[in-house]
Design a protein around this motif. Structure first.
Motif, PDB file in Angstrom:
ATOM      1  N   ASP A  55       0.834  -1.219   0.000  1.00  0.00           N
ATOM      2  CA  ASP A  55       0.000   0.000   0.000  1.00  0.00           C
ATOM      3  C   ASP A  55       0.863   1.261   0.000  1.00  0.00           C
ATOM      4  O   ASP A  55       0.565   2.239  -0.700  1.00  0.00           O
ATOM      5  CB  ASP A  55      -0.932   0.002   1.227  1.00  0.00           C
ATOM      6  N   VAL A  56       1.934   1.234   0.835  1.00  0.00           N
ATOM      7  CA  VAL A  56       2.830   2.404   0.900  1.00  0.00           C
ATOM      8  C   VAL A  56       3.516   2.607  -0.452  1.00  0.00           C
ATOM      9  O   VAL A  56       3.624   3.743  -0.945  1.00  0.00           O
ATOM     10  CB  VAL A  56       3.866   2.220   2.039  1.00  0.00           C
ATOM     11  N   MET A  57       3.965   1.482  -1.058  1.00  0.00           N
ATOM     12  CA  MET A  57       4.617   1.585  -2.380  1.00  0.00           C
ATOM     13  C   MET A  57       3.650   2.171  -3.408  1.00  0.00           C
ATOM     14  O   MET A  57       4.014   3.059  -4.192  1.00  0.00           O
ATOM     15  CB  MET A  57       5.093   0.194  -2.842  1.00  0.00           C
ATOM     16  N   ALA A  58       2.397   1.684  -3.357  1.00  0.00           N
ATOM     17  CA  ALA A  58       1.384   2.203  -4.289  1.00  0.00           C
ATOM     18  C   ALA A  58       1.151   3.687  -4.053  1.00  0.00           C
ATOM     19  O   ALA A  58       0.980   4.465  -5.001  1.00  0.00           O
ATOM     20  CB  ALA A  58       0.081   1.425  -4.120  1.00  0.00           C
ATOM     21  N   CYS A  59       1.159   4.088  -2.770  1.00  0.00           N
ATOM     22  CA  CYS A  59       0.938   5.493  -2.424  1.00  0.00           C
ATOM     23  C   CYS A  59       2.039   6.384  -3.011  1.00  0.00           C
ATOM     24  O   CYS A  59       1.763   7.436  -3.589  1.00  0.00           O
ATOM     25  CB  CYS A  59       0.885   5.620  -0.903  1.00  0.00           C
ATOM     26  N   TYR A  60       3.303   5.917  -2.867  1.00  0.00           N
ATOM     27  CA  TYR A  60       4.420   6.691  -3.444  1.00  0.00           C
ATOM     28  C   TYR A  60       4.305   6.725  -4.966  1.00  0.00           C
ATOM     29  O   TYR A  60       4.561   7.757  -5.588  1.00  0.00           O
ATOM     30  CB  TYR A  60       5.764   6.090  -3.015  1.00  0.00           C
ATOM     31  N   THR A  97       7.748  14.680  -9.682  1.00  0.00           N
ATOM     32  CA  THR A  97       9.107  15.205  -9.910  1.00  0.00           C
ATOM     33  C   THR A  97       9.059  16.670 -10.328  1.00  0.00           C
ATOM     34  O   THR A  97      10.078  17.345 -10.348  1.00  0.00           O
ATOM     35  CB  THR A  97       9.820  14.378 -11.000  1.00  0.00           C
ATOM     36  N   GLY A  98       7.898  17.144 -10.674  1.00  0.00           N
ATOM     37  CA  GLY A  98       7.785  18.543 -11.075  1.00  0.00           C
ATOM     38  C   GLY A  98       6.355  18.826 -11.495  1.00  0.00           C
ATOM     39  O   GLY A  98       5.491  17.955 -11.375  1.00  0.00           O
ATOM     40  N   GLY A  99       6.075  20.026 -11.933  1.00  0.00           N
ATOM     41  CA  GLY A  99       4.718  20.348 -12.382  1.00  0.00           C
ATOM     42  C   GLY A  99       4.582  21.822 -12.685  1.00  0.00           C
ATOM     43  O   GLY A  99       5.557  22.585 -12.588  1.00  0.00           O
TER      44      GLY A  99
END
Lengths: 250, 75
Positions: free
Chosen positions: A178-183, A189-191
């Motif tokens: 779940d944590v991996m999916a959240c990350y 990286t930008g926007g």
């Protein structure tokens, strides 16, 4: 759709079934429970079939990269209203602290590593449930055959260990997934944003939550289940002793 | 706890006592209220334990002492 008559009727029927089945089993058990082992075995077989079927479907969905529902932990976001908006409270209840700390999302395109971790959690949980069902079926069969202690204490203790290790590891691996999916979902990286737009405190407030990070919670129910199995194993050991003592007694 | 193997040293003389008194196992079963199967286990030295109530009932029915019914063979 929650409010439609069909949905209400289906929900009511499901609730009735969920309440009625345990009540029915308790009534049967209180009436002597002659058929109880057979019912328990049938229910365990049904659970095994459902677990196997659901696991296969979930595994195919995960491996194919199709859309899946995930509940991911996020940095708590306090409920807020945009500047200038006020609401008339319906009651006197007020929020002192806290916030929304998880998000349930239907997502697709998760990286393979994340999907494999989620699949591992799923398979560990399914294997644990099946192992418990197998021992329950063996117990029910031994009761039906008139030799209730046939399963043996070693099998019960082994199942206790499986429940403890399987239950804890399935939960932990699931939380890691779940944590991996959240990350995977919320890291950026930008926007770009309008010049005038500069939200204080990051993007969480305006609706882009931040991952909560690794804050694993160890579940205690597998330990409780394992202790109950160890207790049953102790009772069985005593029963075996009594059975051995009474063999050849006239 | 005494060794389990010692149970095999106890010999039951039920066969001889029944023959001497002309009583069948079935009849003894009716007299003492113990099943024929259990009496057969006792008769064939396959019993590993005996209840005092069974012992008393058999001794009463056959008019014998415990020593006449059971013997311990030398180890």
């Amino acid at each position: 759709m929650v409010g439609s008559p069909i949905a209400i009727a289906l929900t009511a029927a499901l609730l009735l079934a969920v309440v009625a089945i345990p009540v029915l089993l308790i009534i049967i058990a209180m009436r002597g429970g002659r058929h109880m082992p057979k019912i328990v075995a049938l229910v365990s077989y049904a659970v095994m079939v459902v677990v196997c079927g659901a696991s296969v479907v979930a595994a195919i969905t995960l491996l194919s990269g199709a859309a899946v529902e995930v509940t991911v932990p996020i940095t708590p976001v306090e409920p807020y209203l945009p500047a200038g908006v006020t609401l008339e409270p319906a009651t006197s209840a007020t929020i002192h602290s806290g916030g929304m700390d998880q998000a349930t999302l239907v997502v697709s395109g998760l990286p393979l590593a994340t999907r494999l971790v989620m699949l591992a959690a799923l398979l560990i949980a399914a294997a644990t449930a099946i192992a418990v069902c197998v021992v329950v079926i063996r117990l029910a069969r031994s009761v039906m055959s008139g030799n209730p202690f046939a399963v043996g204490t070693a099998a019960l203790i082994a199942t206790g260990w499986i429940l403890l290790i399987g239950g804890v590891s399935a939960s932990l691996v699931g939380q890691i997934g779940d944590v991996m999916a959240c990350y995977d979902l919320f890291e950026y990286t930008g926007g770009t944003a309008p010049e005038s737009w500069n939200p204080a405190g990051g993007f969480a407030g305006p609706g882009w939550p931040q991952p909560a990070g690794f804050n694993l919670t160890i579940p205690w129910w597998p330990l409780g289940g394992a202790l109950v199995l160890a207790l049953i194993a102790g009772v069985f050991r005593y029963g075996e002793q009594l059975q051995r003592d009474s063999e050849g007694l006239v | 706890m005494p060794p389990e193997d010692d149970a095999g040293r106890v010999h039951c003389r039920l066969d001889e006592l029944l023959e001497r008194r002309g009583i069948t196992l079935t009849r003894l079963s009716e007299m003492v209220g113990v099943s024929v199967v259990n009496l057969s286990v006792l008769k064939n030295d396959r019993a590993r334990a005996i209840r005092f109530s069974t012992l008393t009932a058999i001794c009463d029915a056959l008019d014998c002492s415990v020593g006449e019914l059971l013997q311990v063979r030398p180890g």
